[in-house]
Design an enzyme around this catalytic site. Structure first.
Site, PDB file in Angstrom:
ATOM      1  N   ARG A 277       0.874  -1.175   0.000  1.00  0.00           N
ATOM      2  CA  ARG A 277       0.000   0.000   0.000  1.00  0.00           C
ATOM      3  C   ARG A 277       0.908   1.221   0.000  1.00  0.00           C
ATOM      4  O   ARG A 277       1.528   1.536   0.995  1.00  0.00           O
ATOM      5  CB  ARG A 277      -0.842  -0.053   1.273  1.00  0.00           C
ATOM      6  CG  ARG A 277      -1.839   1.053   1.422  1.00  0.00           C
ATOM      7  CD  ARG A 277      -2.351   1.082   2.848  1.00  0.00           C
ATOM      8  NE  ARG A 277      -1.543   1.945   3.675  1.00  0.00           N
ATOM      9  CZ  ARG A 277      -1.386   1.820   4.980  1.00  0.00           C
ATOM     10  NH1 ARG A 277      -1.963   0.863   5.646  1.00  0.00           N
ATOM     11  NH2 ARG A 277      -0.643   2.681   5.645  1.00  0.00           N
ATOM     12  N   HIS A 281      -3.454   4.478   4.717  1.00  0.00           N
ATOM     13  CA  HIS A 281      -4.539   3.492   4.790  1.00  0.00           C
ATOM     14  C   HIS A 281      -5.828   4.075   4.207  1.00  0.00           C
ATOM     15  O   HIS A 281      -6.473   3.482   3.362  1.00  0.00           O
ATOM     16  CB  HIS A 281      -4.754   3.068   6.244  1.00  0.00           C
ATOM     17  CG  HIS A 281      -5.991   2.265   6.446  1.00  0.00           C
ATOM     18  ND1 HIS A 281      -6.113   0.975   5.992  1.00  0.00           N
ATOM     19  CD2 HIS A 281      -7.187   2.578   7.012  1.00  0.00           C
ATOM     20  CE1 HIS A 281      -7.331   0.521   6.282  1.00  0.00           C
ATOM     21  NE2 HIS A 281      -7.990   1.478   6.899  1.00  0.00           N
ATOM     22  N   TYR A 290       3.954   5.616  11.839  1.00  0.00           N
ATOM     23  CA  TYR A 290       4.319   4.223  12.104  1.00  0.00           C
ATOM     24  C   TYR A 290       5.198   3.550  11.057  1.00  0.00           C
ATOM     25  O   TYR A 290       5.630   2.434  11.259  1.00  0.00           O
ATOM     26  CB  TYR A 290       3.048   3.388  12.313  1.00  0.00           C
ATOM     27  CG  TYR A 290       2.042   3.466  11.174  1.00  0.00           C
ATOM     28  CD1 TYR A 290       2.193   2.675  10.032  1.00  0.00           C
ATOM     29  CD2 TYR A 290       0.944   4.310  11.237  1.00  0.00           C
ATOM     30  CE1 TYR A 290       1.278   2.743   8.990  1.00  0.00           C
ATOM     31  CE2 TYR A 290       0.025   4.396  10.200  1.00  0.00           C
ATOM     32  CZ  TYR A 290       0.197   3.606   9.087  1.00  0.00           C
ATOM     33  OH  TYR A 290      -0.708   3.677   8.062  1.00  0.00           O
TER      34      TYR A 290
HETATM   35  C1  LIG Z   1     -14.323  -5.640  12.253  1.00  0.00           C
HETATM   36  C2  LIG Z   1     -13.532  -4.404  11.967  1.00  0.00           C
HETATM   37  N1  LIG Z   1     -12.597  -4.012  12.835  1.00  0.00           N
HETATM   38  C3  LIG Z   1     -11.883  -2.892  12.620  1.00  0.00           C
HETATM   39  C4  LIG Z   1     -12.096  -2.150  11.499  1.00  0.00           C
HETATM   40  C5  LIG Z   1     -11.311  -0.879  11.263  1.00  0.00           C
HETATM   41  N2  LIG Z   1     -10.392  -1.074  10.150  1.00  0.00           N
HETATM   42  C6  LIG Z   1     -10.724  -0.679   8.900  1.00  0.00           C
HETATM   43  S1  LIG Z   1      -9.591  -1.105   7.791  1.00  0.00           S
HETATM   44  C7  LIG Z   1      -8.591  -1.802   8.950  1.00  0.00           C
HETATM   45  C8  LIG Z   1      -7.300  -2.447   8.532  1.00  0.00           C
HETATM   46  C9  LIG Z   1      -7.507  -3.490   7.482  1.00  0.00           C
HETATM   47  O1  LIG Z   1      -6.305  -4.036   7.085  1.00  0.00           O
HETATM   48  P1  LIG Z   1      -6.221  -5.147   5.972  1.00  0.00           P
HETATM   49  O2  LIG Z   1      -7.216  -6.229   6.227  1.00  0.00           O
HETATM   50  O3  LIG Z   1      -4.810  -5.561   5.872  1.00  0.00           O
HETATM   51  O4  LIG Z   1      -6.696  -4.429   4.639  1.00  0.00           O
HETATM   52  P2  LIG Z   1      -6.116  -3.125   3.939  1.00  0.00           P
HETATM   53  O5  LIG Z   1      -6.929  -1.964   4.431  1.00  0.00           O
HETATM   54  O6  LIG Z   1      -4.685  -3.013   4.258  1.00  0.00           O
HETATM   55  O7  LIG Z   1      -6.369  -3.320   2.477  1.00  0.00           O
HETATM   56  C10 LIG Z   1      -9.166  -1.675  10.212  1.00  0.00           C
HETATM   57  C11 LIG Z   1      -8.549  -2.136  11.464  1.00  0.00           C
HETATM   58  C12 LIG Z   1     -13.097  -2.594  10.611  1.00  0.00           C
HETATM   59  N3  LIG Z   1     -13.378  -1.921   9.489  1.00  0.00           N
HETATM   60  N4  LIG Z   1     -13.790  -3.719  10.859  1.00  0.00           N
END
Ligand SMILES: Cc1ncc(C[n+]2csc(CCOP(=O)(O)OP(=O)(O)O)c2C)c(N)n1
Lengths: 392, 326
Positions: A277, A281, A290
């Site tokens: 990425r 985020h 971080y």
């Molecule tokens: C159940 C839940 N917990 C927390 C979040 C908050 N949140 C949104 S995106 C994210 C990180 C997701 O990381 P990843 O699965 O690696 O996907 P990426 O965004 O890097 O594509 C978090 C913690 C959420 N959307 N849903």
């Protein structure tokens, strides 16, 4: 505390360690399926042969460039206050376009919230993706018109929906398949483990396409897992493969092969697209808190778009006119997206009560009527100067 | 720390810091709570000062977060876990409702579960779906949990101290749109009990009851009503389980009228419980039926409609007028 690592376990790492250092896999890794090196050289892989015409190669390039342009436009629109939030896919174009172009029309896709490139491949108008980020709706498209399900914000949930949908396909005796997208962070969710279990047990024709972009907001993959993600599939009883997620050809070939396997009735596959990425985020995130700049710089050298461009140029598959034309096509797309977003109206307040139940509901009807009367009282007030709410 | 004006988020941060300094068994857990300091920076700086053994960046797994916090509590720790946003508590709901809430009773009172589940909740920040909900009634309905929500910096500071010290699980709802509102925090003050409601404005014509993000709206409504010559009392409930019915009753006995205000949907919400109990307790004092102002029986709407959906000054004043018209 005295948690000590066993010999087999990776050593514990200091919290002060700079992000991204350590034993991260690189593109030269033998575990990583690659068909195009970061320098844009075509290489072969024994299991994943692919033969594309120059036109098809240019098509993949075009998809990636336009998707990146769309994404950049959306990021800019967020900065201008036209969108409340944006989740950029910058850096993940190859993973999305490669897997997206492996699909057949009758396949079904269950995305997370970042699959703008896959949506592009499915023919979803990119402006449809923006309503949710602008805050005018919670979805914005009919999932059945492009076999592209709504974005899912609750992490991991959609992997189960994908599995169930795939179970349905199998029951119907059809040979379509399903792709479930999710992130490396999502792989920690119980739902994802349950999706793996169900899909294995019922031999569901589903491809789990994990874009391991190295981060879940501020948490590196080391905070989610201790073994490479793709290896996890084995424990559930289906194959897992790691592909260079910045190599559009490899992503295409690997996804195609997994989809064919699913169509043959051989069940699920986990594809781990090893990517990065490049941006934050989301637009609310501040990655400088971080992660180290050097990490991003190292990954920029593996940019999926530059890589394919180098190959197209070196192999003589595209000329200057092609790139110029694409540039102007990008501009047109950017303009169209900008104008569409600015023209997107706010929903009518009464829309709060729309589509809550398919069959209708007495309480909703009652509240809708009360709300309408309440709204109307302001109209009266501003027209007639009457203190409309008094004494009713 | 001396008396300071702090935003609510910072008051919670200071409170967590103090709890960690006082008791080595206090742990912070959650997604992004470490280096990033949480997406709202509520845990900012704690990772740096207490290290990764006490400020634990967890895998992205809410059921895992609460489930392991239960285990840590059984082992003598006092975990304070962060759920990133209201709508993401549901993967953990099973652990909270079927395990955390009931274990003390099942063990005949022999084990204690001092777990705090922090949830930034409520709307008004222009977010996408699942980031603006008010699910407090779903927790208050479950026996074994305490459910609280501060409305100002001082309460945020003190209620967090008390929640961490409590031997019972506490669901700590933080009004996220008030995170940046400043208020005075006196670290030497002697706080009232965690469950006690507080009269935050005295009045004689009607009582407004609210908690968390709606207290400010009610205070503004009371000030606006004052200009029209109406004297409104505002009671900050602070705790939704248990509820300090004595305080609400005392207020209603003075004013004769009650309007309950919350962001959560009215249907089956906290307002229903309060209306029923107060009607029972104060039937002969009431000059009007207890009215409720809150969310509709509809999913929390997209951001561009949230101002229509959320109870604002006008909707509260409208209810005040309706009550006074009886
Ligand atoms: C159940 C839940 N917990 C927390 C979040 C908050 N949140 C949104 S995106 C994210 C990180 C997701 O990381 P990843 O699965 O690696 O996907 P990426 O965004 O890097 O594509 C978090 C913690 C959420 N959307 N849903």
């Amino acid at each position: 505390m005295t948690v000590e690592s066993t010999a087999a376990r990776k050593p514990r790492r200091s919290s002060k360690r700079t992000a991204g250092a350590g034993a991260r896999k690189t593109a030269a890794d033998p575990e990583l399926v690659q068909l195009l090196t970061p320098e844009g050289e075509r290489v072969e892989h024994p299991d994943y042969a692919i033969d594309l015409s120059a036109e098809e190669l240019r098509g993949l390039y075009r998809d990636m460039v336009l998707t990146r342009r769309f994404d950049a436009e959306a990021t800019a629109l967020q900065r201008q206050g036209e969108l409340g939030l944006w989740a950029s896919l910058l850096g993940q174009e190859a993973a999305q376009i490669g897997s997206g172009r492996a699909l057949r029309d009758d396949d079904y896709v269950f995305p997370t919230y970042r699959e703008h490139g896959v949506a592009w491949c499915r023919g979803v108008d990119p402006t449809n993706l923006l309503g949710m980020f602008r805050g005018v709706n919670h979805g914005g498209w009919d999932p059945n018109s492009n076999n592209f399900h709504l974005y899912t914000i609750v992490i991991g949930s959609q992997t189960l929906h994908a599995t169930g949908y795939a179970m349905g396909i199998a029951k119907d005796g059809a040979d379509s398949a399903v792709v479930a997208y999710f992130g490396d962070g999502a792989s920690s969710q119980g739902d994802v483990a349950e999706a793996f279990t169900f899909s294995a047990v019922y031999n569901a024709p589903v491809v789990f396409f994990c874009q391991n972009n190295q981060w879940a907001i501020s948490e590196p993959t080391e905070k989610q897992m201790r073994v490479p993600l793709y290896q996890r599939a084995q424990g559930f009883g289906f194959p897992g493969v790691r592909v260079d997620g910045n190599d559009v050809l490899a992503c295409l070939a690997v996804t195609k092969s997994a989809l064919e396997r699913a169509r043959r009735g051989e069940g699920p596959t986990l594809v781990e697209a090893f990517t990065y990425r490049m941006g934050a985020h989301t637009t609310s995130d501040d990655p400088t808190k971080y992660r180290a700049d050097e990490e991003r710089e190292a990954w920029e050298a593996k940019d999926p778009i530059l890589r394919l461009r180098a190959y197209l140029e070196n192999a003589g598959h595209a000329d200057a006119a092609f790139f110029e034309e694409l540039e102007s096509e990008s501009e047109t797309l950017g303009k169209r997206v900008r104008e569409a977003v600015r023209a997107m109206p706010d929903p009518e307040p009464m829309a709060i009560f729309d589509n809550i139940y398919a069959d209708g509901h007495a309480l909703v009807d009652e509240e809708r009527a009360q709300f309408a009367a309440y709204q109307a009282s302001f109209a009266t007030e501003s027209e007639g100067g009457v203190a409309a709410v008094e004494g009713n | 720390m001396t008396v300071q004006k702090l935003p609510i988020a910072k008051a919670i941060n200071e409170s967590l810091r103090k709890a960690m300094e006082t008791d080595p068994k206090v742990l912070i857990m959650g997604e992004d709570v470490g280096k990033l300091g949480g997406v709202f920076r509520v845990t900012d700086g704690l990772f740096k000062d207490f290290g990764e053994d006490r400020v634990i960046d967890t895998p992205l797994a809410e059921s895992g977060i609460v489930g392991t916090a239960i285990g840590l509590a059984l082992r003598g720790y006092r975990p304070v876990v962060e759920i990133q946003f209201d709508g993401f508590v549901f993967p953990a709901y099973d652990q909270i409702v079927t395990q955390l809430a009931k274990m003390h009773a099942r063990a005949l009172g022999k084990i204690k579960l001092p777990v705090v589940v922090r949830i930034p909740y409520g709307g008004g920040i222009g977010a996408v779906e699942h980031h603006s909900e008010s699910p407090e009634a779903l927790f208050a309905h479950v026996a074994g949990l305490k459910v609280v929500s501060p409305s100002n910096a001082s309460d945020a500071y003190w209620m967090m101290q008390q929640a961490i010290q409590s031997d019972d699980p506490v669901i700590f709802f933080e009004p996220k749109r008030r995170y940046w509102d400043k208020g005075e925090v006196d670290p030497e003050a002697i706080p009232g009990p965690l469950h006690a409601a507080r009269t935050v404005r005295a009045g004689s014509d009607l009582t407004l009851v609210a908690y968390g993000p709606m207290v400010k709206v009610c205070l503004e409504a009371a000030a606006a009503a004052q200009e029209e010559g109406k004297s409104i009392e505002v009671v900050d409930l602070r705790s939704m389980s248990p509820i300090d019915f004595d305080a609400v009753q005392a207020s209603v006995e003075r004013t004769g009228r009650l309007v309950v205000v919350h962001e959560a949907p009215v249907f089956y919400g906290a307002g229903a419980e309060i209306a029923a109990r107060i009607t029972e307790r104060c039937f002969y004092h009431l000059e009007a039926p207890v009215l409720r102002v809150g969310g509709y029986h509809a999913p929390y709407p997209p951001a561009r409609l949230e101002e229509e959906y959320l109870p604002g000054l006008d909707r509260v004043l409208d209810a005040v007028d309706r009550s006074l018209a009886y």
